[in-house]
Motif scaffolding. Structure first.
Motif, mmCIF file in Angstrom:
data_model
loop_
_atom_site.group_PDB
_atom_site.id
_atom_site.type_symbol
_atom_site.label_atom_id
_atom_site.label_comp_id
_atom_site.label_asym_id
_atom_site.label_seq_id
_atom_site.Cartn_x
_atom_site.Cartn_y
_atom_site.Cartn_z
ATOM 1 N N HIS A 272 0.984 -1.056 2.805
ATOM 2 C CA HIS A 272 1.257 -1.888 1.630
ATOM 3 C C HIS A 272 2.695 -1.731 1.168
ATOM 4 N N ARG B 236 4.996 -1.406 3.361
ATOM 5 C CA ARG B 236 5.630 -1.725 4.636
ATOM 6 C C ARG B 236 6.192 -0.470 5.318
ATOM 7 N N ILE C 217 -4.223 0.256 -5.406
ATOM 8 C CA ILE C 217 -3.398 -0.821 -4.840
ATOM 9 C C ILE C 217 -3.454 -2.086 -5.694
ATOM 10 N N TRP C 218 -4.635 -2.438 -6.207
ATOM 11 C CA TRP C 218 -4.756 -3.729 -6.875
ATOM 12 C C TRP C 218 -4.920 -3.676 -8.392
ATOM 13 N N ARG D 117 3.093 -2.778 -3.581
ATOM 14 C CA ARG D 117 2.960 -4.047 -2.855
ATOM 15 C C ARG D 117 4.222 -4.891 -2.963
ATOM 16 N N GLY E 225 6.674 -3.567 -0.645
ATOM 17 C CA GLY E 225 6.299 -3.880 0.732
ATOM 18 C C GLY E 225 6.628 -5.310 1.110
ATOM 19 N N HIS E 226 6.475 -6.229 0.164
ATOM 20 C CA HIS E 226 6.759 -7.631 0.470
ATOM 21 C C HIS E 226 8.248 -7.914 0.432
ATOM 22 N N SER F 297 3.994 6.496 -1.848
ATOM 23 C CA SER F 297 3.040 5.921 -0.901
ATOM 24 C C SER F 297 2.885 6.814 0.328
ATOM 25 N N SER G 48 -5.792 -3.796 6.073
ATOM 26 C CA SER G 48 -5.242 -2.877 5.073
ATOM 27 C C SER G 48 -6.004 -2.932 3.757
ATOM 28 N N HIS G 49 -7.198 -3.472 3.785
ATOM 29 C CA HIS G 49 -8.022 -3.503 2.578
ATOM 30 C C HIS G 49 -9.059 -2.383 2.695
#
Lengths: 516, 362
Positions: free
Chosen positions: B76, B78, B220-221, B230, B233-234, B253, B297-298
């Protein structure tokens, strides 16, 4: 105008990507030996159409005629063989090759380089003389200005034998002076019998240089006009489908106390190059200071330092508090704590996370706000979503769906998401970089009006733009940057594009410093 | 390009990948003169046909959940943490030290402290590559791989020279005391009057693995930290714009990732072997990469993928036991699954997307 068959004739071209109809029943006739403009908003389908002509995409249906003969374009090689050449918006040159090497790249004859180079040199010499395309053939690309690099691209296309040239947004990276020179070259090419297709969204350029113009809107061809018979207003209306007010109406600024005070700011980039060289200026509450300049003269670095994305040295005060320019507090998080909002130059790489949903992006940078937290270990996602729906409504983001990822919005609507996020907090200081780059006219107008509205509420605004017209219509004062320095300051009503462009290219420098 | 809806992305593509991998494996089994249908039946029987089979499948799955989560968390941000293997080895060392050096009155206390120590050792082992990445830009893929070798060498030294009982020729620690033995699924289910195989190694760690999934999902969420991970990572430039510290995200992380990989040791070392051996991890750190890829990755995807790989592992062992199909062929099957899911994703995705859009239009 001759009686030759048209250089290009497209008949009823259709192209769809999935469920999106990018080109719908497009027909266009480009007369030989003319400059033909194609205008349209972003996403109107101009680039798709040209990519079909250049063999990047295959049309779903439709016919292509070149010089009266129907042809099938399989790929760019076959496009070149039909005499069609394309000059891309982003140059495709090898930086550490010379001009000559770049031009023969891909069309070397034989396996020995020297004879090919010599042969090409002679051919290019003639081409350069014929079209006034003077470039030092032995210079390396990385030493050339953007304008000269573009000439190399044009030479390359001509050398391949193209007599139909497609130019995709060629002036986006040029100074006004370089644009003038490009237009001189294009006129010369036309007079020598070449056909030129110019894709642009700048109506002024269309009016200045084209013979005919075709207008596209949402994948369809709206109309073909003879340029002398039309006006920018008419073209804009055809593009957008309604009347557009170009000149933003704004009252004179009523500046109050100084909000941003910058003294002797220096920025050295990662490669050790000094990008900002000791500049000083200030911005008051309720005024817009516009920073004009050709891209790459230190404006980006200036914004990044003020936005906490890059380190610098010097003294910067915001509302009498000194900002850290390096160290742990020189971050976007601390800048936001000081009430500094930032609409970055590159919304796709910086301002938004393209993979995030719209609602997640509404909290981006402000995700630490207390109102977005349920408890110390949990974010209040439903509060963010509620806020997002409200903001998307007030800032007219379409479609108004918070569950759509940022990448699935058009450029203009992406920018509206950023603007909604940054503007609604009523910041003390707003940093704005290229607020309308690559977005359609409707969105430009909207963003401009929001900037003025925020100014009238007392925010100090620092606006960086490479679009002179944008600076001229929005700024209350204009500072011009060149090579990391401020070359001078002007009031918009006392200057014009000509004087600014001379300042932007370092040709004249203001001797005395006005009260900044 | 056409897009698949999320449910198809998460379900259809893994299923088709599996089918393709299975049919290629069937060809391989045919080629060595065995009957693929019989082999398939034997594998399924052996993996899920009895509570004994389930006990082994879930035991392997527990390992893979931990390592899969470890890879997923780093993904997440990257970051590609290939060091799960080494981090799990260090976790094993921590468990051994806790169990051998301290006389525990009850397994629960031993379990809690062993888990904490395993996470700490795994996290420390991930911290060094993380610092090198965050401060010096040394690629975490390279450094974590190298740290696997260092961990293996270090473990070898510790086992041979320090932990090996004087009388033993085996490079392994002494057996852990009785009081540190974990209850197996048999013991736990007996409390609910459900009978379960006594011989199978699945143990209470499986429940910890499921809990870890829920916590990772929340991290994560649902947390600010996960939002930052996240976002980083993006888009790293985007993260810097938003005032998110890349150093902090990389460190946290990787620490969480290393901690999860280290935590695997409570299952394989404390729950099953009850002593530390040289080859305790059995490659689970690497299987975790495939599990995270397949699970998108979930955390919930990771559980499903881990159970699938656990079944492949266990079914494969049965196959090797009862037929002349060598165990290596099972590795070939696993490799095919990884190949189709990881490397050939688009090969399956694009035709599926075409078919899907054709269906929708008709």
């Amino acid at each position: 105008m001759s009686h030759d068959p048209p250089a290009i004739e497209l008949k009823s071209i259709y192209k769809a990507f999935g469920s999106i109809q990018a080109n719908k029943d497009i027909s266009i006739t480009v007369a030989a030996g003319s400059i033909h403009g194609i205008v349209g908003e972003n996403g109107a389908g101009k680039s798709t159409l040209m990519s079909i002509l250049y063999g990047f995409y295959k049309a779903d249906q439709g016919e292509i005629y070149v010089k009266g003969k129907q042809i099938l374009i399989r790929d760019s090689q076959s496009a070149i063989s039909f005499g069609i050449g394309m000059v891309f918006q982003h140059f495709k040159l090898v930086e550490n090759f010379t001009v000559l090497e770049n031009i023969i790249l891909g069309s070397e004859k034989g396996y020995l380089l020297t004879p090919a180079l010599n042969q090409t040199r002679t051919a290019l010499y003639d081409l350069g003389k014929d079209y006034e395309l003077n470039v030092d053939l032995d210079a390396e690309i990385k030493d050339l200005s953007v304008g000269l690099q573009q000439r190399v691209e044009i030479l390359k296309v001509l050398y391949r034998g193209a007599d139909i040239l497609i130019l995709d947004e060629p002036t986006g990276v040029l100074t006004p002076t370089e644009t003038e020179q490009l237009f001189r070259i294009l006129r010369r090419l036309r007079n020598e019998g070449k056909t030129i297709i110019l894709i642009t969204h700048k109506l002024r350029e269309i009016m200045e240089i084209t013979d005919q113009v075709s207008v596209m809107r949402r994948g369809e061809m709206v109309g073909h006009l003879n340029t002398p018979d039309t006006t920018p207003e008419e073209l804009a209306e055809m593009m957008v489908g309604r009347k557009v007010i170009h000149n933003i109406s704004k009252s004179p600024a009523s500046p109050k106390g100084t909000v941003l005070q910058v003294e002797n700011l220096n920025v050295v980039d990662d490669l050790g190059v000094e990008r900002v060289k000791g500049i000083s200026f200030s911005v008051c509450a309720g005024e817009v200071l516009g920073i004009a300049g050709v891209a790459g003269n230190g404006q980006s670095e200036l914004l990044e330092v003020l936005g906490g994305m890059r380190n610098g040295t010097g003294v910067v005060q915001v509302s009498d508090q000194q900002l850290d320019l390096s160290g742990p507090k020189a971050t976007g998080k601390w800048r936001r704590n000081f009430g500094i909002a930032h609409v970055p130059e590159d919304r796709q790489r910086e301002g938004l996370v393209m993979e995030y949903f719209a609602w997640e992006n509404v909290a981006f940078g402000y995700h630490r706000d207390a109102r977005y937290q349920k408890n110390p270990f949990t974010m209040d996602n439903s509060a963010i979503r509620k806020d997002a729906v409200g903001k998307m409504g007030r800032f007219d983001v379409r479609p108004r769906n918070p569950w759509l990822r940022a990448k699935n919005f058009s450029g203009g609507n992406q920018q509206k998401i950023v603007v909604a996020r940054e503007f609604e907090r009523k910041p003390n200081l707003l940093l704005v970089g290229q607020p309308t780059r690559g977005i359609d006219i409707g969105a430009v107008e909207f963003v401009h009006r929001q900037i003025i509205a925020l100014r009238d509420q007392g925010t100090a605004i620092l606006l960086v733009s490479v679009e002179l017209s944008e600076i001229l219509s929005l700024a209350d004062r204009i500072a011009v940057m060149f090579d990391g320095r401020i070359m001078g300051e002007r009031l918009p009503e006392q200057t014009d594009e000509r004087e600014l462009s001379l300042l932007m290219t370092g040709i004249i420098e203001q001797g005395h410093d006005p009260a900044i | 390009m056409q897009q698949l809806p999320p449910w198809a992305d998460a379900i259809l593509i893994p299923i088709f990948s599996l089918l393709l991998a299975a049919s290629l494996s069937a060809c391989a089994i045919l080629a060595i003169g065995e009957n693929p249908m019989a082999a398939a039946r034997l594998m399924v029987e052996g993996a899920v046909g009895s509570t004994y089979a389930w006990g082994y499948t879930l035991y392997y799955a527990t390992n893979f959940i931990f390592t899969g989560l470890a890879v997923a968390v780093a993904f997440h941000a990257r970051l590609f943490n290939i060091g799960g293997e080494g981090q799990a080895m260090l976790g094993g060392l921590a468990v051994a030290l806790i169990c051998l050096l301290i006389p525990w009155p009850h397994w629960i206390l031993a379990f809690i402290f062993a888990a904490i120590a395993a996470m700490a050792f795994g996290a420390i082992w991930a911290a060094i590559p993380a610092i090198l990445q965050a401060k010096r830009g040394s690629h975490v893929v390279i450094t974590t791989i190298l740290f696997n070798f260092i961990a293996a060498g270090f473990l070898n030294y510790v086992l041979v020279n320090l932990l090996r009982p004087a009388s033993s020729m085996d490079p392994a620690s002494a057996r852990f005391p009785e009081t540190t033995q974990l209850p197996t699924l048999h013991d736990l289910l007996a409390l609910l009057n459900i009978s379960f195989s006594k011989a199978a190694p699945a143990n209470v760690s499986f429940l910890v693995a499921l809990l870890a999934c829920v916590l990772v999902w929340h991290l994560i969420w649902r947390t600010r930290l996960g939002y930052e991970i996240r976002a980083f990572g993006h888009s790293e430039t985007g993260a810097v714009y938003a005032g998110i510290s890349p150093f902090k995200v990389i460190m946290i992380s990787m620490l969480v990732s290393g901690g999860l990989a280290g935590l695997m040791a409570i299952n394989n070392v404390m729950g099953e072997a009850e002593r530390l051996t040289l080859n305790a991890t059995e490659g689970a750190g690497f299987i975790g990469i495939a599990v995270a890829l397949m699970g998108r990755s979930h955390p919930f995807g990771v559980v499903l993928a881990a159970i699938l790989f656990g079944a492949l592992y266990q079914g494969g062992a049965e196959l090797a036991l009862w037929t002349s199909i060598p165990r290596e062929l099972i590795i070939v099957i696993q490799a095919l699954v990884i190949l189709f899911i990881g490397a050939l994703d688009n090969m399956i995705r694009m035709p599926l997307a075409h078919i899907y859009s054709a269906f929708r239009h008709s």
